[in-house]
Design a protein around this motif. Structure first.
Motif, PDB file in Angstrom:
ATOM      1  N   LEU A 169       0.831  -1.210   0.000  1.00 38.23           N
ATOM      2  CA  LEU A 169       0.000   0.000   0.000  1.00 38.23           C
ATOM      3  C   LEU A 169       0.862   1.255   0.000  1.00 38.23           C
ATOM      4  O   LEU A 169       0.621   2.192  -0.764  1.00 38.23           O
ATOM      5  CB  LEU A 169      -0.907  -0.010   1.235  1.00 38.23           C
ATOM      6  CG  LEU A 169      -1.688   1.280   1.535  1.00 38.23           C
ATOM      7  CD1 LEU A 169      -2.724   1.539   0.447  1.00 38.23           C
ATOM      8  CD2 LEU A 169      -2.348   1.188   2.907  1.00 38.23           C
ATOM      9  N   GLU A 170       1.884   1.274   0.834  1.00 38.40           N
ATOM     10  CA  GLU A 170       2.683   2.473   1.040  1.00 38.40           C
ATOM     11  C   GLU A 170       3.545   2.847  -0.163  1.00 38.40           C
ATOM     12  O   GLU A 170       3.867   4.020  -0.358  1.00 38.40           O
ATOM     13  CB  GLU A 170       3.580   2.299   2.277  1.00 38.40           C
ATOM     14  CG  GLU A 170       2.834   2.187   3.595  1.00 38.40           C
ATOM     15  CD  GLU A 170       2.335   0.781   3.877  1.00 38.40           C
ATOM     16  OE1 GLU A 170       2.595  -0.126   3.039  1.00 38.40           O
ATOM     17  OE2 GLU A 170       1.687   0.577   4.921  1.00 38.40           O
ATOM     18  N   ASN A 171       3.973   1.850  -0.961  1.00 34.62           N
ATOM     19  CA  ASN A 171       4.903   2.178  -2.045  1.00 34.62           C
ATOM     20  C   ASN A 171       4.292   2.065  -3.439  1.00 34.62           C
ATOM     21  O   ASN A 171       5.009   1.936  -4.428  1.00 34.62           O
ATOM     22  CB  ASN A 171       6.178   1.336  -1.939  1.00 34.62           C
ATOM     23  CG  ASN A 171       5.909  -0.165  -2.000  1.00 34.62           C
ATOM     24  OD1 ASN A 171       4.884  -0.599  -2.506  1.00 34.62           O
ATOM     25  ND2 ASN A 171       6.837  -0.943  -1.482  1.00 34.62           N
ATOM     26  N   ILE A 172       2.962   2.103  -3.520  1.00 34.53           N
ATOM     27  CA  ILE A 172       2.268   2.161  -4.809  1.00 34.53           C
ATOM     28  C   ILE A 172       1.649   3.550  -4.954  1.00 34.53           C
ATOM     29  O   ILE A 172       0.909   3.999  -4.063  1.00 34.53           O
ATOM     30  CB  ILE A 172       1.156   1.102  -4.898  1.00 34.53           C
ATOM     31  CG1 ILE A 172       1.727  -0.313  -4.718  1.00 34.53           C
ATOM     32  CG2 ILE A 172       0.438   1.202  -6.244  1.00 34.53           C
ATOM     33  CD1 ILE A 172       0.672  -1.393  -4.637  1.00 34.53           C
ATOM     34  N   ILE A 173       1.969   4.249  -6.035  1.00 37.14           N
ATOM     35  CA  ILE A 173       1.406   5.593  -6.250  1.00 37.14           C
ATOM     36  C   ILE A 173      -0.112   5.530  -6.201  1.00 37.14           C
ATOM     37  O   ILE A 173      -0.737   4.655  -6.799  1.00 37.14           O
ATOM     38  CB  ILE A 173       1.870   6.170  -7.602  1.00 37.14           C
ATOM     39  CG1 ILE A 173       3.383   6.417  -7.576  1.00 37.14           C
ATOM     40  CG2 ILE A 173       1.136   7.478  -7.926  1.00 37.14           C
ATOM     41  CD1 ILE A 173       3.961   6.841  -8.903  1.00 37.14           C
ATOM     42  N   LYS A 174      -0.723   6.458  -5.485  1.00 38.01           N
ATOM     43  CA  LYS A 174      -2.174   6.473  -5.279  1.00 38.01           C
ATOM     44  C   LYS A 174      -2.824   7.512  -6.180  1.00 38.01           C
ATOM     45  O   LYS A 174      -2.452   8.680  -6.176  1.00 38.01           O
ATOM     46  CB  LYS A 174      -2.487   6.813  -3.815  1.00 38.01           C
ATOM     47  CG  LYS A 174      -3.882   6.421  -3.365  1.00 38.01           C
ATOM     48  CD  LYS A 174      -3.909   4.970  -2.947  1.00 38.01           C
ATOM     49  CE  LYS A 174      -5.189   4.608  -2.199  1.00 38.01           C
ATOM     50  NZ  LYS A 174      -6.378   4.524  -3.055  1.00 38.01           N
ATOM     51  N   ILE A 175      -3.799   7.071  -6.964  1.00 34.81           N
ATOM     52  CA  ILE A 175      -4.595   8.010  -7.757  1.00 34.81           C
ATOM     53  C   ILE A 175      -5.661   8.604  -6.847  1.00 34.81           C
ATOM     54  O   ILE A 175      -6.349   7.877  -6.135  1.00 34.81           O
ATOM     55  CB  ILE A 175      -5.275   7.295  -8.946  1.00 34.81           C
ATOM     56  CG1 ILE A 175      -4.227   6.721  -9.896  1.00 34.81           C
ATOM     57  CG2 ILE A 175      -6.197   8.260  -9.701  1.00 34.81           C
ATOM     58  CD1 ILE A 175      -4.815   5.842 -10.988  1.00 34.81           C
ATOM     59  N   VAL A 176      -5.794   9.922  -6.865  1.00 38.12           N
ATOM     60  CA  VAL A 176      -6.825  10.587  -6.058  1.00 38.12           C
ATOM     61  C   VAL A 176      -7.609  11.549  -6.943  1.00 38.12           C
ATOM     62  O   VAL A 176      -7.100  12.075  -7.923  1.00 38.12           O
ATOM     63  CB  VAL A 176      -6.224  11.343  -4.852  1.00 38.12           C
ATOM     64  CG1 VAL A 176      -5.574  10.380  -3.877  1.00 38.12           C
ATOM     65  CG2 VAL A 176      -5.217  12.386  -5.308  1.00 38.12           C
ATOM     66  N   SER A 177      -8.864  11.752  -6.568  1.00 40.80           N
ATOM     67  CA  SER A 177      -9.708  12.707  -7.294  1.00 40.80           C
ATOM     68  C   SER A 177     -10.763  13.248  -6.342  1.00 40.80           C
ATOM     69  O   SER A 177     -11.055  12.635  -5.312  1.00 40.80           O
ATOM     70  CB  SER A 177     -10.387  12.025  -8.495  1.00 40.80           C
ATOM     71  OG  SER A 177     -11.281  11.013  -8.057  1.00 40.80           O
ATOM     72  N   GLY A 178     -11.314  14.389  -6.695  1.00 39.73           N
ATOM     73  CA  GLY A 178     -12.347  15.000  -5.863  1.00 39.73           C
ATOM     74  C   GLY A 178     -13.375  15.709  -6.720  1.00 39.73           C
ATOM     75  O   GLY A 178     -13.143  15.964  -7.913  1.00 39.73           O
TER      76      GLY A 178
END
Length: 439
Positions: A169-178
């Motif tokens: 979890l910590e070292n995978i780039i996270k896609i975020v949106s709002g």
């Protein structure tokens, strides 16, 4: 003071709704930084977590024992949180259409307990448009609040790879949106607390939703291509693994291998894409073809088993077949949407009742979902055929003598070994005279 600052100072809390392979690692990670409420409808699961047991093996029981997550099945506790993360599964129905009931149910639960100033972020895999067109109306109806005014919403697709101890979890780039710039900023900052690799800010919720189904559809298609090659090479009498190993010496080879494609992501997400595409009047060709090929691999392997049994002069209906592995992938207890079941079903059509061995699998889950009893490998003997269906480390590390001990007392040429994942030493096995086949 922003919501992020209030959460950081522990004036407000984060809730994670759905504590499975995705939600539970999220809850544990956030709890190292902020106050977290971990909610799940499954009371027995909550009791396991409270007693310090991790049935998913994702973070380990020691981490569960030491975490500060407030585990609960009482939905009213969600009123204490201002930032809600939805991490429930999104499976498919028997007709391959999306089953949105878990995410709709979670939206109703959150809606009933939603307070002004909250942010709700969905991690569940959906087709583009679900968050805004389906989830928002449910939240508004249940809460009596207005999205964009009283609360905000976002989407951040999960990218956890169950059983993978490298890509965490910590070292995978996270896609975020709002839903707007303000919510995007708050969501990104909160996830940056736990995601060491950083976050990618998508321009819209629909872009983030699409990215998730596309990344898994791409993998599905690539594996389907290798599976199609495997079926053709089998007819040609060519070893697919040897072909791929040779091909992979080129710098731009993609290094995909044939195999069973199940689980709750790659085996499911493409159907979400296909469903929405067809609803908009486009009939998917490549994605749907890939799914058709991959969904047929269980039967292909079963047919190979039957052929090998016949060539080994076995009476098919009386043959004792041992299946090693029932989980959807290696080194995880997760049996959801396992395509090993397709092998078993096909063998049963020939009158064979396979014996299943899997030291990693959740035996209770396998029994409830498939009516399947898992046998201890120590109790296995007199086998006619051993099928290595899942590449668990425990199976990879088996010595040939241990494998041989599972067979009956007859010539090696009558002992059938089926290596679905290509994990065994083919040359050694064939040198000893065993009847070997790999995908």
């Amino acid at each position: 003071m922003s919501l992020y600052e209030k959460i950081l100072s522990k004036e407000e809390k984060v809730s994670v709704v759905g504590l499975g392979y995705v939600g539970m690692p999220l809850a544990v990670a956030f709890a190292k930084k902020v106050d977290v409420i971990g909610f799940d409808l499954n009371k027995s699961k909550i009791e396991l977590y409270k007693s310090g047991v991790d049935p998913t093996n994702e973070v380990g029981s020691e981490a569960i024992k030491n975490t500060m997550v407030d585990f609960t099945f009482d939905e009213s506790k969600l009123k204490e949180a201002k930032f809600h993360i939805v991490a429930v599964p999104t499976p498919i129905n028997s007709d391959k259409t999306p089953d949105l009931s878990p995410v709709e149910g979670a939206s109703s639960i959150i809606g009933r307990n939603l307070t002004r100033g909250s942010i709700v972020v969905y991690e569940s895999t959906v087709y583009p448009g679900v968050t805004e067109d389906i989830c928002i109306p449910i939240l508004e109806k249940e809460s009596g609040l207005k999205c964009g005014v009283d609360f905000k919403i976002g989407y951040s697709p999960e990218r956890i790879n169950p059983g993978d101890k490298v890509h965490r979890l910590e070292n995978i780039i996270k896609i975020v949106s709002g839903i707007d710039e303000e919510s995007l900023k708050e969501i990104a900052k909160l996830y940056e607390l736990i995601i060491e690799a950083g976050v990618h800010r998508a321009s819209s919720i629909k872009v983030a939703e699409a990215a998730k189904v596309v990344e898994n559809s791409q993998r599905d298609i690539n594996i389907a291509f290798m599976n199609e090659l495997a079926m053709v090479f089998d007819r040609m009498g060519i070893d697919t693994k040897e072909v791929i190993d040779a091909m992979n010496t080129k710098w731009n080879a993609l290094k995909f291998y044939p195999g069973l494609v199940g689980g709750h992501c790659i085996g499911v997400d493409p159907y979400y894409f296909v469903y929405e595409a067809e609803r908009l009047g486009y009939h998917s060709q490549i994605v749907l073809s890939g799914r058709k090929i991959n969904d047929g691999m269980g039967k292909f392997v079963a047919d190979a088993i039957i052929k090998k049994l016949i060539l080994a002069n076995k009476i098919v209906k009386q043959s004792k077949v041992i299946i090693l592995g029932i989980t959807f992938k290696e080194n995880t207890p997760d049996t959801r949407n396992s395509k090993v079941i397709d092998i078993i079903k096909s063998l049963k059509e020939y009158g064979i009742e396979p014996i299943v061995v899997d030291p990693e699998a959740n035996a209770l889950e396998a029994k409830q979902e498939y009516g399947m009893d898992i046998v201890n490998i120590k109790d296995v003997k007199d086998a006619d055929c051993i099928v290595f269906a899942v590449a668990h480390d425990t199976f990879i590390n088996m010595e040939l003598e241990q494998i041989d001990s599972l067979f009956g007392s007859f010539d090696n040429k009558e002992k059938v070994i089926i290596d679905v994942k290509g994990i065994l030493n083919k040359s050694e096995i064939e040198r000893k005279g065993y009847d070997y086949w790999n995908l």
